[in-house]
Design an enzyme around this catalytic site. Structure first.
Site, short mmCIF file in Angstrom:
data_model
loop_
_atom_site.label_atom_id
_atom_site.label_comp_id
_atom_site.label_asym_id
_atom_site.label_seq_id
_atom_site.Cartn_x
_atom_site.Cartn_y
_atom_site.Cartn_z
N LYS A 150 -0.56 -62.66 7.04
CA LYS A 150 -0.63 -61.23 7.33
C LYS A 150 0.61 -60.79 8.10
O LYS A 150 1.02 -61.45 9.05
CB LYS A 150 -1.90 -60.91 8.14
N GLU A 192 -16.38 -58.12 11.69
CA GLU A 192 -16.55 -57.65 10.31
C GLU A 192 -17.85 -56.87 10.21
O GLU A 192 -18.82 -57.17 10.91
CB GLU A 192 -16.60 -58.83 9.35
N ASP A 249 -16.19 -71.18 10.32
CA ASP A 249 -15.60 -70.33 9.28
C ASP A 249 -14.34 -69.61 9.78
O ASP A 249 -13.38 -69.43 9.03
CB ASP A 249 -16.65 -69.30 8.83
N HIS A 255 -8.62 -69.21 11.77
CA HIS A 255 -7.90 -67.96 12.03
C HIS A 255 -7.71 -67.68 13.53
O HIS A 255 -6.63 -67.37 13.98
CB HIS A 255 -8.64 -66.76 11.42
C1 BG6 Z 1 -12.33 -65.81 5.44
C2 BG6 Z 1 -13.73 -66.10 5.88
O1 BG6 Z 1 -11.47 -66.86 5.78
O2 BG6 Z 1 -11.87 -64.61 6.02
C3 BG6 Z 1 -14.64 -64.93 5.57
O3 BG6 Z 1 -14.22 -67.26 5.23
C4 BG6 Z 1 -14.06 -63.64 6.10
O4 BG6 Z 1 -15.95 -65.16 6.10
C5 BG6 Z 1 -12.62 -63.47 5.65
O5 BG6 Z 1 -14.86 -62.56 5.61
C6 BG6 Z 1 -11.99 -62.26 6.28
O6 BG6 Z 1 -10.69 -62.06 5.80
P1 BG6 Z 1 -9.95 -60.68 6.02
O7 BG6 Z 1 -8.57 -60.92 5.54
O8 BG6 Z 1 -10.69 -59.65 5.25
O9 BG6 Z 1 -10.02 -60.40 7.51
#
Ligand code: BG6
Length: 520
Positions: A216, A250, A269, A274
């Protein structure tokens, strides 16, 4: 030559240097996707490949090979790709780009344990080398469940596909690379086993582990913000920073994802990958250069110094969403979502407290939280500063004054906000928080590429900077394992109503130290 400028390097004759601002175009190659009929492939990988082609960043002979169980001919698979592109691509559809891309689309039907299918795959790639000049350069994208890894890796090894052939004299050396999607194991031990398994077939420098957050723009901008400016770095330490909050919230639920998510949960996850990567980029020292190894060294150093704050019953929190309202929509709780065990103890919200035991960060807590079905979708890194040591105002004048904050808005509404106190217009000296904003949308006309565009291109270019190496992955598990064990030994996660900001235990976790979560 366009993009080349002549510079005299000290002590060296005049030499040509590439202008690094210009995008690099991938050389001739093919990409094989395993798990090509899955969601990730349809929503992210195929559209990203088209977007790269549309931006002129793929070579004309590029080939895309899908491998799956379905009984498709090449044309059927091309239709599937076309549909994914038309629905999800970021850039506009252009027939001439599609025509060129689709000429290189092939499909190989088979299961992962089917030796003959892998034989066909090897032949297909060989034929593409001859027909489209892909030069023996192949990337294998494993968008498959972890339990399928051993067999696919074994097949790639058995068929010789994992190992590039020796090039003839004067010819470029072909390459083979493997791309791995998370989860990279489910704890330290399984990650070590997985890494050993992968490295038996592919040497570490040919392994590209995808953490799409690193692709990103806003995440990469953290490094620009910190290391290209003089303004922030002097105060980026325990003398001025009170604490750091890293949030990935989210609003979506987990309907349709039970197969992957049940038994995995929010910490594995999202925090393991991340959020710990975001922490590493926020807390690391400046790298000697932007060479991949130098970045890795700094991230490894800071992750090695990162420790959980204990006792875990007070410094962590977990929750599971129950029914509630998401805007005007009534939504079900996790236990009612299709496919989930009605007694599931999988957490959909996780928060942890970390310290980074270095001179720069000693005593500054890093709070990491993530959750599904929260108030809104937002990812941000908030660096919260200490209060001024003395306020020469009447106390009532600063009642509305919070802590100074620098907030990196990863998404949506990408940008940076600086929060500080300002005088309220009028005859009194009242001070209140105001925001100063940088927004990508306003400052730059070009829209940011999708994370997967950047990462797929980097794989094809062999540029590893944005991919965590196995040491980082293992360090992240080392940090998280005790929390997972602690939770596994405890009861059920605390329910929280969908559409809220998570379980009350998460608020209590911060309240114990006199702090509170931001409500972005
Ligand atoms: C993924 C997770 O790595 O990232 C998901 O497994 C999550 O659970 C997703 O929804 C979110 O990605 P982004 O780019 O939409 O923030």
């Amino acid at each position: 030559m366009a993009g080349q400028k002549k510079t005299a390097a000290p002590g060296n004759p005049l030499r040509e240097e590439r202008d690094k601002r210009l995008p690099r175009i991938a050389g001739p190659c093919s990409m094989v996707i395993f798990g090509v009929t899955g969601d990730l492939s349809r929503k992210k990988l195929m559209p990203a490949i088209y977007d790269l082609a549309n931006r002129g960043l793929l070579p004309p002979g590029f080939a895309l090979v899908g491998f799956a169980r379905r009984d498709y001919a090449d044309e059927d698979f091309a239709e599937v790709v076309l549909d994914a592109v038309k629905t999800h691509a970021r850039t506009p559809f252009r027939q001439e780009v599609w025509d060129q891309l689709s000429e290189g689309i092939r499909f190989v039907q088979g299961t992962f344990d089917d030796d003959a299918a892998f034989g066909t795959l090897a032949q297909t790639l060989k034929k593409l080398d001859a027909e489209r000049g892909t030069g023996g350069n192949h990337a294998f994208y494993l968008s498959i469940p972890p339990n399928a890894f051993p067999v696919v890796l074994e097949q790639l090894s058995r068929t010789g596909l994992a190992k590039p052939p020796e090039s003839g004299p004067g010819k470029p050396q072909p390459w083979r690379r493997v791309v791995i999607e998370k989860p990279f194991g489910h704890d330290l031990q399984s990650a070590q086993e997985l890494n050993a398994l992968v490295n038996r077939v592919f040497p570490e420098e040919t392994v590209f582990r995808i953490d799409h957050y690193l692709g990103k723009e806003t995440v990469q901008n953290l490094l620009a913000l910190r290391f290209a400016n003089e303004l922030f770095e002097p105060i980026w330490n325990a003398n001025f920073v009170d604490h750091v909050q890293i949030t990935m919230a989210e609003d979506i639920g987990l309907g349709g994802r039970a197969g992957y998510y049940d038994g995995i949960g929010a910490a594995r996850d999202v925090i393991q990958n991340h959020l710990l990567q975001l922490l590493a980029l926020t807390a690391m020292e400046d790298p000697v250069s932007f060479q991949p190894r130098q970045l890795q060294i700094e991230k490894i150093k800071v992750l090695s110094a990162t420790k959980l704050v204990e006792p875990l019953e007070e410094t962590t929190a977990r929750g599971q969403y129950a029914a509630g309202w998401q805007g005007s929509e009534r939504v079900v709780g996790l236990l009612e979502e299709e496919g989930f065990d009605p007694h599931s103890r999988t957490e959909t919200y996780a928060a942890i407290t970390l310290n980074v035991d270095t001179r720069r960060w000693a005593g500054v807590p890093f709070y990491l939280r993530t959750g599904k079905r929260l108030g809104r979708r937002v990812t941000e890194i908030a660096v919260m500063f200490k209060r001024a040591p003395h306020l020469p105002f009447d106390q009532t004048m600063t009642e509305e004054l919070g802590q100074n904050a620098l907030v990196i808005r990863v998404q949506p509404d990408e940008g940076i906000t600086m929060r500080f106190g300002s005088k309220v217009p009028g005859s009194s000296m009242e001070v209140r928080d105001v925001n100063m904003d940088f927004s990508y949308g306003e400052s730059f006309t070009e829209s940011s590429p999708e994370a997967y565009e950047r990462l797929i291109l980097d794989v094809l270019l062999g540029e590893p900077s944005l991919f965590p190496v196995n040491e980082e992955v293992e360090l992240a598990w080392r940090i998280l394992d005790p929390v997972l064990e602690h939770w596994a030994a405890g009861g059920k996660p605390e329910p929280y109503e969908a559409g809220t900001w998570g379980p009350s235990s998460a608020d209590e976790m911060l309240a114990r130290t006199g702090r509170e979560w931001r409500r972005p």
